[in-house]
Design a protein around this motif. Structure first.
Motif, PDB file in Angstrom:
ATOM      1  N   PRO A  80      43.349  44.378  26.415  1.00 54.68           N
ATOM      2  CA  PRO A  80      44.717  43.886  26.208  1.00 54.68           C
ATOM      3  C   PRO A  80      45.154  43.942  24.747  1.00 54.68           C
ATOM      4  CG  PRO A  80      43.213  42.062  26.605  1.00 54.68           C
ATOM      5  CD  PRO A  80      42.439  43.319  26.859  1.00 54.68           C
ATOM      6  N   PRO A 136      44.885  48.515  34.425  1.00 52.54           N
ATOM      7  CA  PRO A 136      45.644  47.411  33.821  1.00 52.54           C
ATOM      8  C   PRO A 136      45.280  46.100  34.511  1.00 52.54           C
ATOM      9  CG  PRO A 136      47.086  49.254  34.389  1.00 52.54           C
ATOM     10  CD  PRO A 136      45.764  49.536  35.028  1.00 52.54           C
ATOM     11  N   PRO A 137      45.219  44.993  33.789  1.00 49.46           N
ATOM     12  CA  PRO A 137      44.892  43.698  34.409  1.00 49.46           C
ATOM     13  C   PRO A 137      45.803  43.377  35.587  1.00 49.46           C
ATOM     14  CG  PRO A 137      44.803  43.518  32.029  1.00 49.46           C
ATOM     15  CD  PRO A 137      45.363  44.873  32.327  1.00 49.46           C
ATOM     16  N   ALA A 138      47.082  43.744  35.479  1.00 50.53           N
ATOM     17  CA  ALA A 138      48.024  43.445  36.560  1.00 50.53           C
ATOM     18  C   ALA A 138      47.638  44.158  37.853  1.00 50.53           C
ATOM     19  CB  ALA A 138      49.441  43.837  36.149  1.00 50.53           C
ATOM     20  N   ARG A 139      47.079  45.377  37.723  1.00 50.91           N
ATOM     21  CA  ARG A 139      46.658  46.134  38.903  1.00 50.91           C
ATOM     22  C   ARG A 139      45.496  45.442  39.600  1.00 50.91           C
ATOM     23  NH1 ARG A 139      47.156  49.009  43.420  1.00 50.91           N
ATOM     24  NH2 ARG A 139      45.636  50.699  43.621  1.00 50.91           N
ATOM     25  N   LYS A 141      44.744  42.234  39.456  1.00 45.89           N
ATOM     26  CA  LYS A 141      45.266  41.006  40.062  1.00 45.89           C
ATOM     27  C   LYS A 141      45.998  41.308  41.364  1.00 45.89           C
ATOM     28  CE  LYS A 141      45.691  38.249  35.843  1.00 45.89           C
ATOM     29  NZ  LYS A 141      46.629  37.535  34.926  1.00 45.89           N
ATOM     30  N   GLU A 142      46.713  42.423  41.389  1.00 39.10           N
ATOM     31  CA  GLU A 142      47.426  42.815  42.616  1.00 39.10           C
ATOM     32  C   GLU A 142      46.426  43.094  43.739  1.00 39.10           C
ATOM     33  OE1 GLU A 142      50.198  46.478  44.326  1.00 39.10           O
ATOM     34  OE2 GLU A 142      49.264  46.607  42.351  1.00 39.10           O
TER      35      GLU A 142
END
Length: 252
Positions: free
Chosen positions: A134, A199-202, A204-205
């Motif tokens: 990040p 990506p961290p968001a991926r 988490k998804e």
């Protein structure tokens, strides 16, 4: 008479434990010859004045037929419970529903149980997926199919020796000189970092979708287990044939 599949599943394990316990105990008992043996002896002296001895008796403590009866009784419940469950598993089904729509339809209980175990394994896999640092500004590089940072420059230097005169020379003493190294820029590095991580968001998804799927499979299993089913009686035919007692119990 009907019952719910969940109720049958709940009693299957205790029925199995009890049946195997009775079978094991009977197996060991029928191998103990003294329990199966009995005797009755009376003594008669040759002469009327001879020594009188009391009769000797020992009763049969175990009949093999009784051991068979105990085994049949225990196995009857176990076999019938298991048969009821297995037959129900071919008819008890439910939909796996996500966001109000059926993702899978009419899924049988065994496959729902299989899915729950598989999703648990996938949860561990997703949890360990690598994520992008990040601290960097990542952009997707379509040509390479990986993530990249903007190019940044760093200076390439080279150490060059220098002399530092600490004291000038005199008629009596030579000059005092100390050598040191100076970093002199000689070029510039242009660097781009690449990464195949996510990506961290991926991540988490993926974790959120996995949890939603696990919940949906669990709800489907509970729904299928609530199905009303008819009890099966299969043990009588099996065990009656196996342990059939002839009309004349002494027959070979």
């Amino acid at each position: 008479m009907t019952t719910r599949l969940s109720q049958v599943v709940a009693v299957e394990k205790p029925a199995k434990t009890e049946a195997y316990g009775v079978l094991t105990a009977a197996h060991h008992q029928v191998q103990k010859a003294p329990l199966l043996a009995g005797i009755s002896r009376t003594y008669r002296p040759r002469d009327d004045d001879g020594e009188q001895l009391p009769p000797e008796n020992s009763r049969v403590q175990l009949r093999a037929e009784d051991a068979i009866t105990d085994v049949v009784t225990a196995l009857t419940r176990f076999y019938d419970v298991t048969a009821t469950k297995d037959w129900a598993n071919t008819t008890a089904k439910a939909d796996v529903v996500l966001d109000g729509a059926a993702l899978l339809r009419d899924v049988p209980v065994p496959f729902l149980l299989f899915l729950e175990k598989q999703l648990t394994a996938l949860a561990t896999f997703i949890e360990k997926l690598p994520v992008l640092d990040p601290a960097e500004d990542w952009q997707y590089d379509n040509d390479r199919g990986v993530w990249r940072t903007p190019a940044f420059e760093t200076v390439k230097t080279r150490k060059v020796p220098r002399n530092h005169v600490k004291a000038e020379a005199t008629d009596r003493h030579p000059a005092q000189v100390e050598m040191y190294y100076e970093d002199i820029p000689v070029g510039t590095w242009s660097t781009v970092k690449y990464s195949g991580a996510l990506p961290p968001a991926r991540v988490k998804e993926l974790q959120a979708r996995l949890q939603a799927l696990r919940d949906a499979v669990k709800y489907a299993r509970e729904s299928a287990n609530a199905t009303e089913i008819g009890q099966r009686r299969v043990s009588a035919a099996l065990l009656d044939y196996l342990f059939h007692t002839p009309a004349n119990n002494t027959a070979a």
